[in-house]
Design a protein around this motif. Sequence first.
Motif, PDB file in Angstrom:
ATOM      1  N   ALA A  39       0.811  -1.221   0.000  1.00 35.18           N
ATOM      2  CA  ALA A  39       0.000   0.000   0.000  1.00 35.18           C
ATOM      3  C   ALA A  39       0.840   1.264   0.000  1.00 35.18           C
ATOM      4  O   ALA A  39       0.498   2.246  -0.676  1.00 35.18           O
ATOM      5  N   PHE A  44      -1.348   0.012  -4.063  1.00 35.67           N
ATOM      6  CA  PHE A  44      -2.407  -0.992  -4.194  1.00 35.67           C
ATOM      7  C   PHE A  44      -1.882  -2.337  -3.696  1.00 35.67           C
ATOM      8  O   PHE A  44      -0.661  -2.529  -3.556  1.00 35.67           O
ATOM      9  N   ALA A  76     -11.139  -2.417   8.138  1.00 38.14           N
ATOM     10  CA  ALA A  76      -9.811  -2.159   7.592  1.00 38.14           C
ATOM     11  C   ALA A  76      -9.438  -0.709   7.862  1.00 38.14           C
ATOM     12  O   ALA A  76     -10.299   0.183   7.848  1.00 38.14           O
ATOM     13  N   ILE A  80      -5.465  -0.381   3.649  1.00 34.92           N
ATOM     14  CA  ILE A  80      -6.485  -0.589   2.622  1.00 34.92           C
ATOM     15  C   ILE A  80      -7.171   0.716   2.245  1.00 34.92           C
ATOM     16  O   ILE A  80      -7.526   0.928   1.079  1.00 34.92           O
ATOM     17  N   ARG A  81      -7.343   1.627   3.193  1.00 35.98           N
ATOM     18  CA  ARG A  81      -7.992   2.884   2.804  1.00 35.98           C
ATOM     19  C   ARG A  81      -7.103   3.719   1.876  1.00 35.98           C
ATOM     20  O   ARG A  81      -7.588   4.603   1.180  1.00 35.98           O
ATOM     21  N   CYS A  83      -5.361   2.245  -0.570  1.00 36.58           N
ATOM     22  CA  CYS A  83      -5.204   1.474  -1.798  1.00 36.58           C
ATOM     23  C   CYS A  83      -6.132   1.969  -2.912  1.00 36.58           C
ATOM     24  O   CYS A  83      -7.317   2.217  -2.681  1.00 36.58           O
ATOM     25  N   ASN A  85      -7.095   0.109  -5.270  1.00 37.32           N
ATOM     26  CA  ASN A  85      -7.980  -1.013  -5.619  1.00 37.32           C
ATOM     27  C   ASN A  85      -8.839  -1.459  -4.443  1.00 37.32           C
ATOM     28  O   ASN A  85      -9.230  -2.630  -4.348  1.00 37.32           O
ATOM     29  N   LYS A  86      -9.144  -0.528  -3.526  1.00 34.21           N
ATOM     30  CA  LYS A  86      -9.940  -0.905  -2.350  1.00 34.21           C
ATOM     31  C   LYS A  86     -11.339  -1.372  -2.721  1.00 34.21           C
ATOM     32  O   LYS A  86     -11.898  -2.255  -2.058  1.00 34.21           O
ATOM     33  N   ASP A  87     -11.931  -0.806  -3.791  1.00 29.07           N
ATOM     34  CA  ASP A  87     -13.261  -1.263  -4.202  1.00 29.07           C
ATOM     35  C   ASP A  87     -13.211  -2.707  -4.688  1.00 29.07           C
ATOM     36  O   ASP A  87     -14.127  -3.501  -4.422  1.00 29.07           O
ATOM     37  N   ILE A  89     -11.085  -4.915  -3.619  1.00 26.54           N
ATOM     38  CA  ILE A  89     -10.890  -5.716  -2.409  1.00 26.54           C
ATOM     39  C   ILE A  89     -12.228  -5.978  -1.723  1.00 26.54           C
ATOM     40  O   ILE A  89     -12.537  -7.108  -1.331  1.00 26.54           O
ATOM     41  N   ILE A  90     -13.038  -4.934  -1.587  1.00 29.29           N
ATOM     42  CA  ILE A  90     -14.350  -5.065  -0.951  1.00 29.29           C
ATOM     43  C   ILE A  90     -15.224  -6.050  -1.716  1.00 29.29           C
ATOM     44  O   ILE A  90     -15.872  -6.927  -1.120  1.00 29.29           O
ATOM     45  N   ILE A 102     -14.253  -0.115   5.540  1.00 28.29           N
ATOM     46  CA  ILE A 102     -13.020   0.661   5.623  1.00 28.29           C
ATOM     47  C   ILE A 102     -13.330   1.918   6.425  1.00 28.29           C
ATOM     48  O   ILE A 102     -14.175   2.720   6.024  1.00 28.29           O
TER      49      ILE A 102
END
Length: 275
Positions: A39, A44, A76, A80-81, A83, A85-87, A89-90, A102
């Motif tokens: 991250a 990401f 998280a 992750i917040r 990143c 690509n967090k969406d 990941i979710i 998040i």
Amino acid sequence: MLLGIVDIGSNAIKYKIFNTKDNSLVEYYREPLRLGRDAFTQGFLSELTLKQLTIVLERFKRVFLEKNIEKQFYMATSAIRDCTNKDEIICLLKKQNIDLKIISGDTEAGLLKEFKANVDSYAILDIGGGSVEAFVSVNSQTYARSFQLGAVRLLNKDKSYKEKEMNNFGNWLKQHAPVKKLYGLGGNLRAIFEANNHSGPLSSKEFTEFVKEYNSVSKKDLIEKFSIPEDRIDIIPLAAEIYEHSLASLNCNVIENSFWSISDGLFKQILNRNL
């Protein structure tokens, strides 16, 4: 009823299981996984890291099922917040029936208000891998803020970044000084205490000596003699710098470690039906 809370941080993934009947902590477990390495360098999570994350969370979910955990919360924080690509990941975790939330840095810092101190003016620091959450209570007034000063993040930043953020952090703390006691949450401070065979409050002067002693111990002894997790060893000296800087900025002479965490704060808010 049993309630499980998973805290997905920048250096490890942890869960706490609570009993809502007596508000007790039933179980704690920590799994090293340095999400912050991805991250805070590339912005990401790589496919490999994301796969490792999924495996750990699926295992936690099976443990919760075996232990008849009726309610589960997955949160998280900094890594992750940050990143891009967090969406993704979710969405990926949702396919595994894992509902990931998040939380913002401000929300994370705000959870510290649930901590119960034994003095009338105090500060709480939660030094994570990606951020530092600070909470100060003075004269019945409270202040909370999140700073991009986590120990794993600092491993991947240059000297100028560290100096700038430490200066901003110290200036904020000075606005609320002095306080009688600084509480440090989590394993970084606990490791320094354990390496010096100490528990309970400590003066700021003694803490400086403890840090020197910790830094003089070999990696082998830290792991084998004091059971310090290997993945913590490179970040503890950075966390120690932040604690020393905080004590000076707050004009505080006492520091104490607590096993309390933001998971406990979230648990309190769930009990109070604020979440």
